[in-house]
Design a protein around this motif. Structure first.
Motif, PDB file in Angstrom:
ATOM      1  N   ARG A  15       0.847  -1.202   0.000  1.00 15.15           N
ATOM      2  CA  ARG A  15       0.000   0.000   0.000  1.00 15.15           C
ATOM      3  C   ARG A  15       0.882   1.252   0.000  1.00 15.15           C
ATOM      4  N   GLU A  16       1.393   1.627   1.158  1.00 17.47           N
ATOM      5  CA  GLU A  16       2.244   2.839   1.203  1.00 17.47           C
ATOM      6  C   GLU A  16       3.513   2.633   0.369  1.00 17.47           C
ATOM      7  N   GLY A  17       4.027   1.411   0.342  1.00 16.91           N
ATOM      8  CA  GLY A  17       5.252   1.149  -0.429  1.00 16.91           C
ATOM      9  C   GLY A  17       5.074   1.493  -1.890  1.00 16.91           C
ATOM     10  N   GLU A  18       3.854   1.254  -2.396  1.00 17.77           N
ATOM     11  CA  GLU A  18       3.602   1.557  -3.805  1.00 17.77           C
ATOM     12  C   GLU A  18       3.402   3.053  -4.027  1.00 17.77           C
ATOM     13  N   GLN A  19       3.320   3.811  -2.925  1.00 18.16           N
ATOM     14  CA  GLN A  19       3.247   5.275  -3.049  1.00 18.16           C
ATOM     15  C   GLN A  19       4.651   5.890  -3.187  1.00 18.16           C
ATOM     16  N   THR A  20       5.679   5.048  -3.200  1.00 21.33           N
ATOM     17  CA  THR A  20       7.043   5.539  -3.424  1.00 21.33           C
ATOM     18  C   THR A  20       7.145   6.085  -4.847  1.00 21.33           C
ATOM     19  N   ILE A  45      -1.022  -7.497   6.585  1.00 23.59           N
ATOM     20  CA  ILE A  45      -0.526  -6.934   5.321  1.00 23.59           C
ATOM     21  C   ILE A  45      -1.573  -5.951   4.828  1.00 23.59           C
ATOM     22  N   GLU A  46      -1.141  -4.724   4.577  1.00 20.37           N
ATOM     23  CA  GLU A  46      -2.049  -3.748   3.971  1.00 20.37           C
ATOM     24  C   GLU A  46      -2.078  -4.039   2.477  1.00 20.37           C
ATOM     25  N   LEU A  47      -3.248  -4.344   1.976  1.00 16.93           N
ATOM     26  CA  LEU A  47      -3.342  -4.822   0.585  1.00 16.93           C
ATOM     27  C   LEU A  47      -3.361  -3.699  -0.436  1.00 16.93           C
ATOM     28  N   ALA A  74      -7.567  -3.778   4.032  1.00 16.44           N
ATOM     29  CA  ALA A  74      -7.656  -2.846   2.897  1.00 16.44           C
ATOM     30  C   ALA A  74      -7.564  -1.433   3.450  1.00 16.44           C
ATOM     31  N   HIS A  75      -7.120  -0.521   2.614  1.00 15.91           N
ATOM     32  CA  HIS A  75      -6.952   0.857   3.055  1.00 15.91           C
ATOM     33  C   HIS A  75      -8.052   1.710   2.441  1.00 15.91           C
ATOM     34  N   GLY A  76      -8.464   2.761   3.114  1.00 14.57           N
ATOM     35  CA  GLY A  76      -9.477   3.628   2.512  1.00 14.57           C
ATOM     36  C   GLY A  76      -9.745   4.857   3.351  1.00 14.57           C
ATOM     37  N   MET A  96      -9.241   2.699   7.971  1.00 15.69           N
ATOM     38  CA  MET A  96      -9.746   3.963   7.399  1.00 15.69           C
ATOM     39  C   MET A  96      -9.022   5.129   8.059  1.00 15.69           C
ATOM     40  N   PHE A  97      -8.746   6.136   7.238  1.00 16.21           N
ATOM     41  CA  PHE A  97      -7.984   7.259   7.801  1.00 16.21           C
ATOM     42  C   PHE A  97      -8.710   8.571   7.584  1.00 16.21           C
ATOM     43  N   PHE A  98      -8.472   9.472   8.532  1.00 19.57           N
ATOM     44  CA  PHE A  98      -9.074  10.803   8.471  1.00 19.57           C
ATOM     45  C   PHE A  98      -8.096  11.762   9.143  1.00 19.57           C
ATOM     46  N   PHE A 136      -8.990   2.557  12.842  1.00 18.22           N
ATOM     47  CA  PHE A 136      -9.164   3.956  12.464  1.00 18.22           C
ATOM     48  C   PHE A 136      -7.843   4.679  12.654  1.00 18.22           C
ATOM     49  N   THR A 137      -7.375   5.350  11.585  1.00 17.06           N
ATOM     50  CA  THR A 137      -6.122   6.110  11.704  1.00 17.06           C
ATOM     51  C   THR A 137      -6.382   7.606  11.771  1.00 17.06           C
ATOM     52  N   ALA A 138      -5.847   8.234  12.816  1.00 16.93           N
ATOM     53  CA  ALA A 138      -5.823   9.698  12.850  1.00 16.93           C
ATOM     54  C   ALA A 138      -4.606  10.105  12.027  1.00 16.93           C
ATOM     55  N   TYR A 164      -6.968   1.718  17.119  1.00 18.69           N
ATOM     56  CA  TYR A 164      -6.769   3.150  16.876  1.00 18.69           C
ATOM     57  C   TYR A 164      -5.316   3.340  16.461  1.00 18.69           C
ATOM     58  N   SER A 165      -5.115   3.930  15.284  1.00 16.08           N
ATOM     59  CA  SER A 165      -3.747   4.144  14.813  1.00 16.08           C
ATOM     60  C   SER A 165      -3.419   5.625  14.768  1.00 16.08           C
ATOM     61  N   LEU A 166      -2.222   5.946  15.227  1.00 16.25           N
ATOM     62  CA  LEU A 166      -1.758   7.332  15.168  1.00 16.25           C
ATOM     63  C   LEU A 166      -0.677   7.422  14.098  1.00 16.25           C
ATOM     64  N   ALA A 167      -0.894   8.292  13.129  1.00 10.38           N
ATOM     65  CA  ALA A 167       0.091   8.432  12.057  1.00 10.38           C
ATOM     66  C   ALA A 167       0.931   9.681  12.273  1.00 10.38           C
ATOM     67  N   ASP A 168       2.246   9.483  12.233  1.00 10.32           N
ATOM     68  CA  ASP A 168       3.171  10.629  12.215  1.00 10.32           C
ATOM     69  C   ASP A 168       3.422  10.887  10.727  1.00 10.32           C
ATOM     70  N   VAL A 195       0.839   2.428  15.470  1.00 13.68           N
ATOM     71  CA  VAL A 195       1.571   3.659  15.157  1.00 13.68           C
ATOM     72  C   VAL A 195       2.216   3.540  13.777  1.00 13.68           C
ATOM     73  N   HIS A 196       2.056   4.609  13.000  1.00 14.28           N
ATOM     74  CA  HIS A 196       2.543   4.653  11.617  1.00 14.28           C
ATOM     75  C   HIS A 196       3.539   5.810  11.536  1.00 14.28           C
ATOM     76  N   CYS A 197       4.825   5.482  11.422  1.00 16.10           N
ATOM     77  CA  CYS A 197       5.861   6.523  11.441  1.00 16.10           C
ATOM     78  C   CYS A 197       6.406   6.773  10.042  1.00 16.10           C
TER      79      CYS A 197
HETATM   80  C1  HCA Z   1      -1.742   8.141   3.249  1.00 16.57           C
HETATM   81  C2  HCA Z   1      -1.323   8.780   4.556  1.00 16.57           C
HETATM   82  C3  HCA Z   1      -0.895   7.783   5.599  1.00 16.57           C
HETATM   83  C4  HCA Z   1      -2.083   7.035   6.198  1.00 16.57           C
HETATM   84  C5  HCA Z   1      -1.752   6.077   7.297  1.00 16.57           C
HETATM   85  C6  HCA Z   1      -2.877   5.151   7.689  1.00 16.57           C
HETATM   86  C7  HCA Z   1      -0.150   8.616   6.668  1.00 16.57           C
HETATM   87  O1  HCA Z   1      -0.858   7.864   2.417  1.00 16.57           O
HETATM   88  O2  HCA Z   1      -2.906   7.920   3.041  1.00 16.57           O
HETATM   89  O3  HCA Z   1      -3.947   5.218   7.123  1.00 16.57           O
HETATM   90  O4  HCA Z   1      -2.674   4.314   8.568  1.00 16.57           O
HETATM   91  O5  HCA Z   1       1.070   8.565   6.698  1.00 16.57           O
HETATM   92  O6  HCA Z   1      -0.822   9.305   7.426  1.00 16.57           O
HETATM   93  O7  HCA Z   1       0.015   6.857   5.058  1.00 16.57           O
END
Ligand code: HCA
Ligand code: CU
Length: 375
Positions: A15-20, A45-47, A74-76, A96-98, A136-138, A164-168, A195-197
């Motif tokens: 998922r994020e890896g393909e955003q490289t 695994i995030e698909l 899945a991500h969304g 899901m992220f917001f 849920f990701t903040a 609950y996920s906290l994204a840096d 936690v997503h760093c």
């Molecule tokens: C993104 C941003 C994200 C989301 C992380 C998550 C981030 O590319 O959508 O949903 O867990 O760094 O905040 O990767």
């Protein structure tokens, strides 16, 4: 403090890896990576985010159909349409992220905090009603006011979210700040914390480990640290540190790391740095004479971790930094026996060629011959 009794690793290479920048995996490549990650022993695994494109949607479908031990997620976005995609595909988990920071509320959504909370509550409930397991990701949590983060966390917990996920998101935390933030969040909530760093300041791995120290249950990683901008914590660094420094007894097969690294490296066309920890070319190469001598006696002298445990080999370099001990060692290795005087002469020659940064066995034999020494 996490007792480390339960630590989970989520891999986001697909998922994020393909955003490289420059990376787009084929579905076949994603399947190969997913199988290897499953063998390695990650927990999630995030698909991918199905709404991104038809091929990402199809990849999420294909990956979800694989018979793997790992939990698939899945991500969304926090939107009904993204939730509907996850439900239609039949994936068990959705992340899901917001964006919760003032910048996100203003520029991404143009909503007040109250409106944001309403939207978050509605979408989490919608996803739970559809039977999804929800993380849920903040997004941009590290730039969100602490009280609002807690408010969001409590709301999603009450609405049924499982994690609950906290994204840096912009990688601006430090290990100390991470520990403080996660330590406080963990005491406020009952559901597990993820936690997503990000590695914008080169602190992603340290921050992820700090998060686990502070009681987070799961951290996100990617093979070779892929991801937006400077990427995520590399899987090899986080897991090897957990095993070797923190003495965590996870079910990870570290011997798979070189294969994961090379496979994803070839699929992503991203040149790995030679001095990349754990998986880089130089990680187990010794050069200075004093180092080589000590390593020959006991590798632990200059190695924090044995390369064999990672299915890697130790290398010793011959160049102007070489000592007579190391040179003798090298000649022994290639089956050439020299007198002390001959050895000293060859060493002098090597030291007078600073432009030559690595002598191979064949080159040393030629050099010796060119000096009139019989081998
Ligand atoms: C993104 C941003 C994200 C989301 C992380 C998550 C981030 O590319 O959508 O949903 O867990 O760094 O905040 O990767
Ligand atoms: Cu990210």
């Amino acid at each position: 403090m996490n007792s480390f009794s339960k630590i989970e690793i989520l891999d986001s290479t697909l998922r994020e890896g393909e955003q490289t920048p420059g990376v787009s995996f084929t579905i076949k490549q994603k399947v190969t990576i997913a199988k290897l990650l499953d063998d390695f022993g990650v927990d999630f695994i995030e698909l991918g985010h199905p709404a991104v494109s038809p091929d990402v949607y199809a990849a999420v479908e294909t990956l979800n159909d694989l018979d793997l031990k790992v939990k698939k997620i899945a991500h969304g976005r926090a939107s009904k349409s993204d939730i509907n995609d996850a439900v239609a595909i039949g994936v068990e988990w959705m992340g899901m992220f917001f964006g919760t920071s003032p910048l996100s509320l203003k520029h991404k959504f143009d909503v007040s905090k109250k409106e944001a909370l309403e939207r978050i509550q509605t979408t989490v409930k919608y996803g739970k009603d559809k039977g999804l397991k929800l993380r849920f990701t903040a997004e941009d949590a590290s730039r969100t006011e602490f009280d609002f983060l807690v408010q969001v966390g409590k709301l999603i917990q009450e609405s049924g979210a499982d994690r609950y996920s906290l994204a840096d998101t912009v990688g601006c935390l430090t290990p100390t700040k991470t520990k403080e933030l996660i330590g406080r969040i963990v005491t406020e909530l009952d559901i597990p914390i993820h936690v997503h760093c990000h590695n914008d300041f080169g602190m992603a791995t340290a921050n992820a480990l700090s998060a686990l120290e502070a009681g987070a249950q799961c951290v996100d990683v990617a093979v070779n640290g892929l991801g937006e901008r400077c990427g995520l914590p590399p899987i090899a660094e986080v897991v090897t540190a957990l095993v070797n420094i923190y003495k965590v007894n996870g079910n990870w097969d570290l011997s798979i790391l070189p294969e994961l690294t090379h496979l994803v490296g070839s699929f992503s066309n991203l040149q790995l740095k030679a001095n990349q920890p754990i998986v880089g070319e130089n990680a187990f190469t010794h050069k200075a004479g004093l180092h080589v001598k000590a390593v020959a006696k006991d590798p632990r002298s200059y190695e924090a971790i044995a390369p064999e445990t990672l299915n890697r080999k130790r290398k010793l370099i011959i160049d102007k930094y070489t000592s007579s001990y190391a040179l003798k060692n090298k000649f022994n290795e290639i089956g050439v026996s020299l007198t002390e005087m001959e050895l000293a002469a060859v060493l002098k020659e090597i030291k007078s060629h600073p432009e030559k940064v690595s002598w191979t066995g064949i080159e040393l034999i030629y050099l010796t011959k060119s000096m009139g020494i019989k081998t």
